[in-house]
Design a protein around this motif. Structure first.
Motif, PDB file in Angstrom:
ATOM      1  N   VAL A 113       1.830   9.682 -10.125  1.00 28.45           N
ATOM      2  CA  VAL A 113       1.757   8.253 -10.441  1.00 28.45           C
ATOM      3  C   VAL A 113       1.184   8.099 -11.858  1.00 28.45           C
ATOM      4  O   VAL A 113       1.131   9.095 -12.595  1.00 28.45           O
ATOM      5  CB  VAL A 113       0.911   7.486  -9.388  1.00 28.45           C
ATOM      6  N   GLU A 118      -3.801   4.099  -9.056  1.00 25.39           N
ATOM      7  CA  GLU A 118      -2.565   4.180  -8.272  1.00 25.39           C
ATOM      8  C   GLU A 118      -2.633   5.319  -7.261  1.00 25.39           C
ATOM      9  O   GLU A 118      -2.096   5.210  -6.152  1.00 25.39           O
ATOM     10  CB  GLU A 118      -1.394   4.454  -9.217  1.00 25.39           C
ATOM     11  N   SER A 122      -2.440   4.531  -3.319  1.00 25.27           N
ATOM     12  CA  SER A 122      -1.308   5.078  -2.571  1.00 25.27           C
ATOM     13  C   SER A 122      -1.782   5.991  -1.445  1.00 25.27           C
ATOM     14  O   SER A 122      -1.194   6.001  -0.356  1.00 25.27           O
ATOM     15  CB  SER A 122      -0.384   5.864  -3.512  1.00 25.27           C
ATOM     16  N   ARG A 125      -2.803   3.854   1.393  1.00 21.15           N
ATOM     17  CA  ARG A 125      -1.627   3.333   2.107  1.00 21.15           C
ATOM     18  C   ARG A 125      -1.036   4.422   2.996  1.00 21.15           C
ATOM     19  O   ARG A 125      -0.696   4.181   4.159  1.00 21.15           O
ATOM     20  CB  ARG A 125      -0.567   2.830   1.126  1.00 21.15           C
ATOM     21  N   TYR A 294       6.110   3.178   1.565  1.00 20.30           N
ATOM     22  CA  TYR A 294       6.692   2.971   0.243  1.00 20.30           C
ATOM     23  C   TYR A 294       5.691   3.060  -0.895  1.00 20.30           C
ATOM     24  O   TYR A 294       4.579   2.562  -0.806  1.00 20.30           O
ATOM     25  CB  TYR A 294       7.409   1.621   0.171  1.00 20.30           C
ATOM     26  N   GLN A 295       6.119   3.697  -1.955  1.00 22.11           N
ATOM     27  CA  GLN A 295       5.360   3.763  -3.212  1.00 22.11           C
ATOM     28  C   GLN A 295       6.344   4.230  -4.267  1.00 22.11           C
ATOM     29  O   GLN A 295       7.168   5.092  -4.007  1.00 22.11           O
ATOM     30  CB  GLN A 295       4.186   4.753  -3.065  1.00 22.11           C
TER      31      GLN A 295
END
Ligand SMILES: *Cc1c(COP(=O)(O)O)cnc(C)c1O
Length: 426
Positions: A113, A118, A122, A125, A294-295
């Motif tokens: 990333v 980030e 992420s 998540r 999702y990322q």
């Protein structure tokens, strides 16, 4: 401060909030307007007024080989001529992923990333998606970037649900974050007793650098490993600072503890904007397009960033730099301690490898409360004197100093002499 920096700061404040693109740079904590930097080489910085500084910020950690390292510059020049971004897969990304997997013990698969923020955002998540749970545990004084879930301070003690650490962070989100004292397994036990089945992950800086450097107690990280495993939560090591800093395999290799997920940043970019998160194949397979968590990123895996990062990691992988950095850092921090003692100033020094902090405090400093018990006014005066003598430190009493391979013994000696003068003036 020089006149040119002064007028630039004035102009900056009319166009940029606070005049800076990242808050600590503004120097509010030390009450000194920042010098505006025009160039850097090795361990030296120059400001717009032509003042020279010995740099112990190292861009807040990334510049472990020093500024404008010849091999990194060469790699960047080569990459530059081939275009700066394609938004398509490249060979460099594969090489980058492979070297990270080889160097960081717990990582089998990694996603690039563009920043540490980030990376942690992420990873959180992914942990929530993987476990189907929502709560996370973090530790007071650990910084994991500025994503909503992680910008939470819980001043009110053990196992209290988080309150937002910033306006703009929804309470409904912050309530899923529990912030606990670092180095205190009791608090973690209590939180798991109360919320165990809801906890997706524990995220921790295994060697905190964002409240000043804190040394983890012998059994703390191991305790986190065991309790997360027991309760089906993931353990996330935020090694954005410690990764490739305290050794080629980061804190996890140093302490021989395998987290489920690891966040990286700073050094892996070689001075360009990069972050990464990785872990076992099984967990990482949850990410799109392999899985459905999702990322994404337009500039993720950017060829310039990969060229600078990969070149840096290849040099670090040889391993020789770590004993060298250890010796230099030992020389610096033992010198600082001696000078402080000679001047009758109470300090506590926490250091692991080439990251260290000097607290104006009798110590020991084992957590955020301990760090905050430092004499902030003494630090301000010390900072001002050091800056005046050409020593550039992070403008906050709760930050780490970093060394690079470019810091020579002569430069370190000069720093210790400057510190002796600074301590003497307090
Ligand atoms: C710097 C830092 C981050 C955030 O990285 P950015 O690149 O500034 O977004 C996250 N975690 C830790 C431990 C850091 O030191």
């Amino acid at each position: 401060m020089g006149e040119i920096s002064k007028s630039l700061f004035q102009k900056a404040r009319t166009f940029i909030p606070g005049g800076v693109n990242s808050p600590v740079r503004a120097g509010k904590a030390v009450g000194i307007d920042p010098p505006f930097i025009s160039k850097a080489n090795g361990c030296l910085l120059w400001d717009e007024d032509g003042n020279e500084y010995i740099d112990y910020v190292c861009s807040w950690g990334p510049m472990i080989l020093g500024h404008a390292h010849s091999e990194v510059v060469q790699a960047l020049e080569k990459a530059l001529r081939s275009g700066t971004s394609y938004g398509a897969p490249t060979k460099l990304e594969v090489e980058m992923a492979e070297i990270i997997v080889k160097m960081v013990p717990s990582i089998e698969m990694v996603r690039m990333v563009n920043s540490g923020t980030e990376a942690t955002m992420s990873a959180i998540r992914l942990a929530r998606g993987d476990t189907g749970r929502e709560k996370i545990i973090k530790f007071d004084g650990c910084y994991h970037g500025h994503a909503d879930s992680l910008l939470v301070s819980a001043g009110s003690g053990v196992a209290t649900l988080g309150i937002p650490g910033s306006p703009g962070v929804p309470r409904d989100l912050a309530k899923h974050t529990i912030s606990l004292p670092f180095n205190d397994m009791n608090g973690v036990d209590q939180a798991f007793n109360k919320f165990g089945p809801e906890i997706a992950a524990v995220i921790v800086e295994p060697i905190p650098g964002n409240m000043g450097v804190i040394v983890p107690h012998d059994d703390f990280l191991q305790g986190l490993r065991e309790i997360t495993r027991e309760h089906g939560a993931l353990l996330i090591f935020d090694e954005v600072i410690s990764g490739f800093r305290v050794g080629p395999g980061g804190a996890q290799e140093l302490y021989d503890i395998m987290p489920d997920l690891t966040c990286l940043g700073k050094i892996i970019g070689g001075g360009l904007p990069v972050g990464a998160y990785g872990g076992s194949k099984e967990i990482m397979a949850g990410m799109a397009p392999e899985g459905d968590i999702y990322q994404a990123g337009t500039l993720s895996g950017n060829p310039l960033a990969m060229a600078a990062g990969l070149t840096t990691l290849k040099i670090l992988k040889r391993g020789e730099v770590y004993p060298e950095l250890e010796n230099k850092a030992k020389m610096l921090f033992s010198g600082l301690e001696k000078s402080a003692r000679a001047a009758g100033i109470a300090v506590t020094i926490n250091r692991i490898g080439s990251m260290g902090s000097l607290f104006f405090n009798n110590g020991p400093v084992n957590d955020f409360a301990g760090a905050k018990a430092s004499d902030v006014n003494l630090f301000k005066k010390y900072y001002g004197s050091m800056l005046e003598q050409g020593i550039y430190l992070a403008p906050s009493p709760f930050e780490a100093s970093f060394l690079s391979t470019a810091h020579s013994e002569g430069v370190i000696q000069r720093t210790i002499e400057a510190a002796a003068i600074a301590f003497g003036s307090l």
